[in-house]
Design an enzyme around this catalytic site. Structure first.
Site, PDB file in Angstrom:
ATOM      1  N   CYS A 334       0.794  -1.238   0.000  1.00 27.85           N
ATOM      2  CA  CYS A 334       0.000   0.000   0.000  1.00 27.85           C
ATOM      3  C   CYS A 334       0.825   1.285   0.000  1.00 27.85           C
ATOM      4  O   CYS A 334       0.544   2.181  -0.818  1.00 27.85           O
ATOM      5  CB  CYS A 334      -0.965   0.018   1.182  1.00 27.85           C
ATOM      6  N   ARG A 363       6.826 -11.376   5.222  1.00 29.68           N
ATOM      7  CA  ARG A 363       6.320 -11.222   6.589  1.00 29.68           C
ATOM      8  C   ARG A 363       6.835 -12.375   7.434  1.00 29.68           C
ATOM      9  O   ARG A 363       6.819 -13.531   7.000  1.00 29.68           O
ATOM     10  CB  ARG A 363       4.791 -11.220   6.604  1.00 29.68           C
ATOM     11  N   GLN A 381       1.313 -10.764  -3.859  1.00 33.58           N
ATOM     12  CA  GLN A 381      -0.078 -10.330  -3.761  1.00 33.58           C
ATOM     13  C   GLN A 381      -0.540  -9.712  -5.080  1.00 33.58           C
ATOM     14  O   GLN A 381       0.206  -8.956  -5.707  1.00 33.58           O
ATOM     15  CB  GLN A 381      -0.241  -9.290  -2.650  1.00 33.58           C
ATOM     16  N   ASP A 383      -2.333  -7.195  -5.650  1.00 28.90           N
ATOM     17  CA  ASP A 383      -2.897  -6.002  -5.029  1.00 28.90           C
ATOM     18  C   ASP A 383      -3.372  -4.997  -6.064  1.00 28.90           C
ATOM     19  O   ASP A 383      -2.829  -4.921  -7.165  1.00 28.90           O
ATOM     20  CB  ASP A 383      -1.821  -5.309  -4.192  1.00 28.90           C
ATOM     21  N   HIS A 385      -4.857  -0.705  -5.714  1.00 30.25           N
ATOM     22  CA  HIS A 385      -5.317   0.393  -4.880  1.00 30.25           C
ATOM     23  C   HIS A 385      -6.056   1.373  -5.783  1.00 30.25           C
ATOM     24  O   HIS A 385      -5.493   1.882  -6.748  1.00 30.25           O
ATOM     25  CB  HIS A 385      -4.139   1.045  -4.163  1.00 30.25           C
ATOM     26  N   LYS A 465     -14.648  -3.497   5.625  1.00 25.56           N
ATOM     27  CA  LYS A 465     -14.024  -4.392   4.648  1.00 25.56           C
ATOM     28  C   LYS A 465     -14.942  -5.565   4.321  1.00 25.56           C
ATOM     29  O   LYS A 465     -15.858  -5.917   5.077  1.00 25.56           O
ATOM     30  CB  LYS A 465     -12.689  -4.920   5.159  1.00 25.56           C
ATOM     31  N   HIS A 511      -8.543  -0.768  -1.040  1.00 23.30           N
ATOM     32  CA  HIS A 511      -7.549  -1.839  -1.154  1.00 23.30           C
ATOM     33  C   HIS A 511      -8.274  -3.058  -1.707  1.00 23.30           C
ATOM     34  O   HIS A 511      -9.300  -3.461  -1.156  1.00 23.30           O
ATOM     35  CB  HIS A 511      -6.968  -2.204   0.207  1.00 23.30           C
TER      36      HIS A 511
END
Length: 637
Positions: A334, A363, A381, A383, A385, A465, A511
């Site tokens: 992000c 992680r 990911q 991802d 945005h 979410k 997200h």
């Protein structure tokens, strides 16, 4: 006087009444099947006294709350059984977990499989005794004295962490008492179907500096039919283990030198890239721009974004030899996405701006939690945005839900549910903005006819979410895609746009992840299909094999035609028996095996055998290719 609302009926009472008496008053026949009472949406023991206006409902074993109570009861029964068989053992904690329960024990000789059988037998005896389960509320000092007298030092350590004025509950069944906040049922006989599953080691309070305990896992269900279904599912899951399938099909491996990271083999990497390209094409068709941001960035950016404070323990860091700086190995994408957005002045005409990234993140996960592709330390990911105005939120959320539904259907997942998490108690943003953002998410779910459940108050402090949950071929649920509304990061990282009035405003940041983790989704796919991936997705779609060496020329001709049509294949000209070749490529999960004999060569035919099918279909070569291309295009399995 106070009122009790049960379903649509309201009753008035002058004096307090317990859940047991209320149940007796409403329907005596329910006494044996009812496990607990729900008062103002909070599950409590049936013995709980009601003395104020309340909305109530009863909890039965068929409900999720009832199943949790059964499992909680089973954990206490397990502890009692161990104490009766091993009086020297000390009990620590025994929570309910997904599909079951566990209890940790100290000061006991390590258990083995024979011990599990003895413990299970003793548990059944306790269940058959139908012991009453009672609750007592005591002070902190009384609780300490009680467990000191019983030699339970771990319970005392837990109690010492409570405030001095805490009211503590102790549950007793037969000669066994346990520190517990509850709720529990009224007797041990409610546990109808259980099984102890395995033994493991566990550190006290999850700290590797503390002593190692003995953990016993079990499962419990409402009835024996459900238990049998669950055990059958576990057997099937073991057969479908993606780690085993990955080795069989030569897709990937893991090794100690890189715990939690994947070593991709050629076929596995091809499959991985195929998933990425699939998503990339979908995103291109839906107005996304793909970006790429650094994997290592200065710690200060993560402090500014708030991630350093909240996720520090899960971050990998790196130090520069020449610079006195701390760098973070990217744990999420992000902040990088916001940095791209922030380059240059943005107008309301630029919005919505959809920035997608296949970002590799790292992680820290404890080594004991790692599990093949499903739980890793390094993963990719999908991802995105989306930066938009508040007026654009609803439409953008609808588009994301529509896209997710299309994608999951292509991969054979049509049983999709949604978890909706709304505003928590501690949050940023006005109620008006939360109203708007929650409505945007719910409208998206409802317009796509997706069933959903509410996780009350479980949204992030910066926005609500959605979590998308898939059910696989053997009935397991997997949480994959997510959609979150974020008011926080644009504020912290100073993202803005110029509106039609010439003033600066903060964009809303959505997200969005579709697969979530590409690695995890690939593992789920392998298990869902038991390694037999659909023809359009398989790394190798066809194995061309010959009955004799004399057919190599025809095999090469077939190969050329397949190559011209971009069909992924291999040609096996090895001097082996045809049955051996078929078995070899079947074990490698090749969807289609094309067998070539003399007749096929003479008449320009192919004998086609699909994976798992013992019968062969003889087709004209050109017809076979056309039919195959149609299946691939239509994404049929």
């Amino acid at each position: 006087m106070f009122e009790i609302k049960l379903n649509k009926n309201i009753k008035k009472y002058n004096d307090s009444i317990s859940g047991v008496d209320l149940l007796q008053e409403i329907d005596k026949s329910l006494r044996q099947s009812c496990l607990a009472i729900k008062i103002n949406n909070e599950v409590k023991d049936l013995s709980t006294v009601i003395n104020e206006n309340s909305e109530v409902d009863f909890v039965f074993s068929s409900s999720p709350e009832g199943l949790d109570i059964i499992r909680h009861d089973a954990a206490h029964i397990l502890a009692q059984a161990v104490k009766e068989l091993h009086p020297e053992a000390m009990v620590t904690i025994g929570p309910v977990i997904e599909n079951g329960f566990y209890y940790d024990f100290a000061n006991v000789t390590p258990f083995n499989e024979a011990d599990l059988e003895k413990i299970e037998k003793k548990m059944q005896e306790i269940i058959d005794q139908n012991l009453a389960i009672t609750r007592k509320i005591v002070t902190k000092d009384e609780a300490i004295s009680f467990f000191q007298a019983h030699g339970e030092k771990y319970k005392i350590e837990i109690i010492n962490s409570f405030p001095s004025d805490a009211k503590i509950t102790i549950y007793t069944q037969g000669n066994f008492s346990d520190l517990c906040k509850g709720p529990h049922s009224q007797n041990t006989g409610v546990v109808k179907a259980f099984k102890l599953m395995k033994i493991a080691g566990a550190y006290w309070r999850g700290n590797s500096q503390n002593e190692m305990l003995q953990r016993v896992y079990g499962t419990a269900w409402s009835d024996k039919k459900q238990l049998k279904q669950y055990l059958t599912m576990l057997e099937e899951a073991e057969k479908r283990d993606h780690r085993k399938l990955g080795r069989q099909s030569d897709l990937f491996h893991f090794q100690e030198e890189a715990q939690g990271a994947v070593f991709w083999h050629p076929k596995g990497w091809d499959l991985f890239q195929r998933l990425i390209n699939y998503i990339r094409n979908k995103q291109n068709d839906n107005g996304y721009f793909e970006i790429s941001t650094p994997e290592i960035m200065d710690k200060n950016l993560w402090v500014l974004s708030g991630h350093w404070e909240k996720f520090r323990e899960n971050m990998f860091t790196a130090n520069s030899i020449e610079e006195d700086k701390v760098y973070v190995v990217r744990p999420m994408n992000c902040p990088g996405g916001v940095q791209v957005y922030n380059q240059g002045i943005k107008s309301y005409r630029d919005l919505p701006l959809r920035l997608a990234e296949f970002g590799k993140v790292h992680r820290y996960e404890p080594s004991g939690a790692l599990h093949g592709l499903m739980r890793v330390r390094a993963f990719t990911q999908d991802d995105a945005h989306i930066f938009c105005t508040t007026e654009q939120m609803t439409e953008e959320c609808i588009n994301v839900c529509k896209l997710i539904k299309e994608i999951y259907k292509d991969f054979g997942f049509e049983d999709v549910k949604v978890k909706f998490s709304d505003r928590p108690e501690k949050r940023i943003g006005t109620d008006e903005v939360w109203d708007e953002s929650e409505k945007a998410l719910l409208d998206a779910v409802k317009q796509q006819n997706l069933p959903y459940t509410l996780n009350k108050g479980e949204g992030a402090f910066y926005g609500p979410k959605l979590e998308f949950v898939l059910r696989d071929a053997i009935g397991r649920d997997w949480q994959l895609g997510t959609l979150q509304v974020d008011f926080n990061l644009p504020e912290r990282l100073d993202a803005n746009y110029i509106d039609s009035d010439g003033k600066k405003y903060r964009p809303v940041m959505l997200h969005r992840a579709l697969f979530g983790s590409i690695e995890r989704f690939l593992g789920i796919l392998l298990e869902h299909y038991s390694g037999n991936l659909p023809i359009w997705l398989a790394p190798i779609q066809i194995a061309v094999i010959t009955v004799t060496d004399e057919l190599s020329t025809y095999a090469k001709n077939v190969s050329e035609i397949l190559k011209k049509n971009a069909i992924r294949h291999i040609v096996d000209l090895d001097n082996e028996k045809i049955t051996y070749k078929i078995r070899k490529h079947s074990l490698n999960k090749v969807p289609i095996i094309v067998v070539l004999g003399k007749k096929e060569e003479e008449e320009k035919l192919v004998s086609v055998r699909k994976l798992g099918d013992k019968h062969q279909e003889v087709l004209e070569l050109s017809h076979f290719v056309d039919k195959l291309l149609d299946e691939i295009k239509q994404k049929r399995s």
